[in-house]
Write a protein that holds these residues in place. Structure first.
Motif, PDB file in Angstrom:
ATOM      1  N   ARG A  12       0.821  -1.217   0.000  1.00  0.00           N
ATOM      2  CA  ARG A  12       0.000   0.000   0.000  1.00  0.00           C
ATOM      3  C   ARG A  12       0.852   1.262   0.000  1.00  0.00           C
ATOM      4  NH1 ARG A  12      -2.645  -3.982   2.745  1.00  0.00           N
ATOM      5  NH2 ARG A  12      -4.833  -4.344   2.161  1.00  0.00           N
ATOM      6  N   LEU A  16       0.358   3.975  -2.882  1.00  0.00           N
ATOM      7  CA  LEU A  16       0.069   5.381  -2.577  1.00  0.00           C
ATOM      8  C   LEU A  16       1.093   6.306  -3.232  1.00  0.00           C
ATOM      9  CD1 LEU A  16      -1.526   7.571  -1.130  1.00  0.00           C
ATOM     10  CD2 LEU A  16      -0.204   7.103   0.947  1.00  0.00           C
ATOM     11  N   LEU A  83      -5.213   8.554  -0.620  1.00  0.00           N
ATOM     12  CA  LEU A  83      -5.255   7.507   0.399  1.00  0.00           C
ATOM     13  C   LEU A  83      -6.688   7.061   0.672  1.00  0.00           C
ATOM     14  CD1 LEU A  83      -3.921   5.743   2.563  1.00  0.00           C
ATOM     15  CD2 LEU A  83      -4.001   7.715   4.108  1.00  0.00           C
ATOM     16  N   SER A  87      -8.528   3.428  -0.082  1.00  0.00           N
ATOM     17  CA  SER A  87      -9.220   2.666   0.954  1.00  0.00           C
ATOM     18  C   SER A  87     -10.599   2.238   0.474  1.00  0.00           C
ATOM     19  CB  SER A  87      -9.339   3.514   2.228  1.00  0.00           C
ATOM     20  OG  SER A  87      -8.072   3.970   2.652  1.00  0.00           O
ATOM     21  N   THR A 103      -8.331  -0.681   6.831  1.00  0.00           N
ATOM     22  CA  THR A 103      -8.417   0.472   7.741  1.00  0.00           C
ATOM     23  C   THR A 103      -7.111   0.662   8.504  1.00  0.00           C
ATOM     24  OG1 THR A 103     -10.787   0.049   7.991  1.00  0.00           O
ATOM     25  CG2 THR A 103      -9.755   1.506   9.605  1.00  0.00           C
ATOM     26  N   SER A 106      -4.289   1.900   6.224  1.00  0.00           N
ATOM     27  CA  SER A 106      -4.524   3.274   5.766  1.00  0.00           C
ATOM     28  C   SER A 106      -4.222   4.271   6.886  1.00  0.00           C
ATOM     29  CB  SER A 106      -5.973   3.435   5.297  1.00  0.00           C
ATOM     30  OG  SER A 106      -6.224   2.608   4.179  1.00  0.00           O
TER      31      SER A 106
END
Length: 446
Positions: A12, A16, A83, A87, A103, A106
């Motif tokens: 992630r 990102l 971001l 999600s 969750t 993130s």
């Protein structure tokens, strides 16, 4: 305010970083991912997750923004918006990933990239989304806006597609472009054949199926073909099935002299060269680093002796070549690339209607410049990777109006694709064969 150190230690965090660069700076998603993967130590499954998130967010960006809007009532830093979109994408589209994991990661990214206030804000928004759920785009009353949000395609493009193809076919196109893109390979017939390649893929555990679009092509269904000795030796190359059709339609003969007027990165150039013996192909590109890329690909595919490259604007061919030099000419013209939305999802947000007007003029100028260079009875194959009429049939008709010494003849392919069509030109829609959208026309000098 300076951001904290942005680590690339998770799928992630890589996603990102890539998305932030694409959305803020217009970077290319595939190049960013390749660059970030080379800097990180991600395992294969994490690379797949990062790739899925990046392409998924770009493909569904307008849908995701529609879902986010009710939960945010303030200006967001671009990376914070990205971001949150990431999600929501994972919540809705990645069934195998639990919501708590999305969750937690993130919130951790918000903490790493921002300050305690941003972390608290992100936490609150994500919990609200999970508590309240997402709006249903099907309830949008205005039809074009509804299609735009559902497919995540700008309204101007939805309108243009409906005007050209009708609502039903537009729905099929929009549905298809958000499906995963296939990896297709072209067998390099200069050094091997289809049966030999299939046997070697079998031995290396690579899954594939035969192409329905072109001969000497396979669609990869399992494994990474770029890691195989087949690819490294130049026995195969990666090329979309639709992109192979332009050369497939040309009827190349072994002794032809061919001009590839807009040749980089050389996929079609090397495809032409593979069919030549005593003939050769002159390949042009306006940028020197791109002509070097053509040469690099030609060497890998063992056809460098059949290709001559020139750093030259195709509109200036008169500086290098005499009239009636070529048996065949390929003009795979610069275009809006709307046929590539499945493979390059970010371009749907950067293109504007006026782009087609500008590109039409460039396309026409290239055709006008190369027209005298083909022999009488020879054919100019004009192709694009867009499905917008102005750049396709519009350019062809404008050229024919100015050049009565040319006639439009029916484009034919080995597999007789769409033979029941009314038009002489051939348009492959992304929804036809799950390949790229492509346009091909054949202009014969009388």
């Amino acid at each position: 305010m300076k951001t904290k150190q942005r680590r690339l230690n998770t799928a992630r965090s890589v996603a990102l970083t890539a998305l932030d660069r694409v959305r803020q700076n217009g970077a290319y998603s595939n190049l960013q991912l390749n660059q970030l993967f080379s800097k990180s130590q991600l395992k294969d499954n994490d690379r797949r997750l990062a790739t899925n998130i990046v392409y998924g967010v770009l493909q569904h960006q307008l849908t995701l923004e529609y879902w986010l809007r009710p939960f945010v009532h303030r200006h967001l830093d671009p990376w914070v918006a990205t971001l949150l979109l990431m999600s929501i994408y994972q919540y809705h589209y990645l069934d195998r990933v639990p919501n708590w994991a999305v969750t937690n990661e993130s919130i951790e990214l918000a903490k790493q990239w921002g300050n305690p206030g941003i972390r608290k804000f992100v936490t609150g928004v994500l919990h609200a989304i999970l508590r309240q759920g997402l709006a249903d785009p099907a309830k949008i009353k205005q039809p074009v806006k509804r299609l735009s949000i559902q497919a995540s395609v700008p309204q101007w493009l939805v309108t243009k597609l409906i005007n050209q193809y009708g609502t039903q076919q537009t729905r099929q196109i929009l549905e298809s472009i958000n499906q995963p893109a296939h990896v297709a390979i072209r067998v390099n017939t200069a050094v091997t054949d289809l049966i030999t390649v299939e046997r070697r893929l079998d031995r290396q555990g690579i899954g594939y199926r035969k192409s329905k679009v072109v001969p000497d092509a396979l669609v990869i269904t399992k494994g990474e073909v770029v890691d195989t000795t087949l690819f490294k030796e130049g026995a195969v190359t990666i090329q979309d099935e639709s992109a192979m059709l332009a050369v497939d339609s040309m009827g190349i003969q072994p002794n032809d002299r061919v001009l590839d007027a807009c040749a980089a990165p050389g996929g079609k150039t090397t495809q032409i060269a593979a069919q030549l013996t005593t003939g050769y192909v002159d390949a042009l590109d306006i940028h020197q680093h791109k002509t070097r890329l053509i040469e690099k690909n030609a060497r890998r595919l063992h056809v460098a002796d059949r290709i001559k490259t020139y750093t030259l604007d195709a509109r200036k061919v008169n500086e290098k070549f005499a009239d009636a030099t070529f048996d065949k000419i390929l003009v795979d013209a610069p275009c809006s690339g709307i046929g590539l939305l499945r493979r390059k999802p970010e371009i749907r947000y950067t293109k504007q209607p006026q782009d087609s007007v500008h590109l039409h003029q460039i396309q026409l100028a290239i055709l006008m410049a190369v027209a005298p260079k083909v022999k009488k009875g020879g054919i100019i194959t004009y192709s694009t990777c867009t499905i917008l009429n102005q750049e396709n049939d519009g350019t062809v008709q404008a050229f024919l109006a100015a050049h009565p010494e040319f006639e439009l003849v029916r484009t034919r392919t080995t597999r007789h694709l769409k033979n029941d069509r009314a038009s002489a030109t051939l348009t492959i829609l992304p929804s036809d064969f799950a390949s790229d959208g492509f346009f091909i026309s054949s202009l014969r000098r009388k």
